[in-house]
Design an enzyme around this catalytic site. Structure first.
Site, short mmCIF file in Angstrom:
data_model
loop_
_atom_site.label_atom_id
_atom_site.label_comp_id
_atom_site.label_asym_id
_atom_site.label_seq_id
_atom_site.Cartn_x
_atom_site.Cartn_y
_atom_site.Cartn_z
N HIS A 182 6.69 66.40 0.24
CA HIS A 182 6.95 65.28 -1.13
C HIS A 182 7.57 64.42 -1.44
CE1 HIS A 182 7.70 69.88 -2.55
NE2 HIS A 182 7.32 71.03 -1.40
N CYS A 218 2.72 70.08 -0.81
CA CYS A 218 2.71 71.59 -0.59
C CYS A 218 1.88 72.40 -0.98
CB CYS A 218 4.10 71.24 -0.94
SG CYS A 218 5.17 72.62 0.43
N GLU A 224 8.34 63.29 -4.28
CA GLU A 224 9.28 63.39 -5.41
C GLU A 224 10.11 63.45 -5.27
OE1 GLU A 224 7.55 68.01 -5.29
OE2 GLU A 224 6.85 65.66 -4.43
#
Length: 184
Positions: free
Chosen positions: A162, A75, A164
């Site tokens: 993202h 990002c 994660e």
């Protein structure tokens, strides 16, 4: 083996990056974005530039792109990469976090093992509207033309989304692929 540095750019998910790496048995250390570059080269084998609220708070993150070690930008990390190399970042048409369906154009090293299309979780408050010279587009979506980029010669990669977070399809795979890149 040296760990991977996760650069904290004050994003709400930076701790999740460290957690995801730990869950994959990939050693990492969350570090402040004010860490001197010489400490990075002596202590780490790769760098993940985490997300954050704005590029003005990215500290020394852009300097870590000159260290000749692998870098993955997530990002804001992608925005730092694009800005450093002459690309252009602007507010996106779609702000806030949400689901995005992206198309993988080039599976490259960082996107190996992914299908042609997948759903990810991303913020498009800001996005790369012009890729920097010397970068290859790896993925795109209906709302963003540069969902993933890589440098054509250096081991520098960036994704808008993202990996994660649990909402991203097989986000762990990005980290496994980056681990392989860091191992050389």
């Amino acid at each position: 083996m040296l760990p991977i540095a996760v650069v904290n750019n004050y994003g709400q998910f930076n701790h999740l990056i460290s957690r995801a790496l730990r869950d994959l048995d990939i050693e990492s250390v969350l570090i402040p974005n004010t860490t001197p570059p010489e400490e990075i080269t002596s202590r780490f084998r790769g760098v993940i530039l985490g997300g954050g609220p704005e590029i003005g708070r990215a500290g020394r993150s852009a300097e870590y792109l000159d260290l000749q070690i692998p870098v993955l930008g997530i990002c804001l990390g992608l925005h730092i990469i694009a800005t450093k190399f002459g690309g252009e970042v602007k507010p996106g048409r779609m702000g806030g976090y949400g689901a995005v369906t992206l198309s993988v154009i080039d599976h490259d090293q960082i996107l190996q093992g992914y299908p042609e299309t997948m759903q990810v979780w991303a913020s498009h408050a800001d996005e790369v509207i012009k890729a920097p010279p010397g970068f290859i587009r790896l993925a795109t979506s209906d709302i963003c033309g540069n969902e993933a980029l890589r440098h054509q010669d250096l081991p520098i990669f960036g994704v808008q989304w993202h990996p994660e977070v649990s909402h991203t399809f097989e986000g762990y795979r990005i980290f496994e692929n980056f681990e392989k890149i860091c191992q050389g």
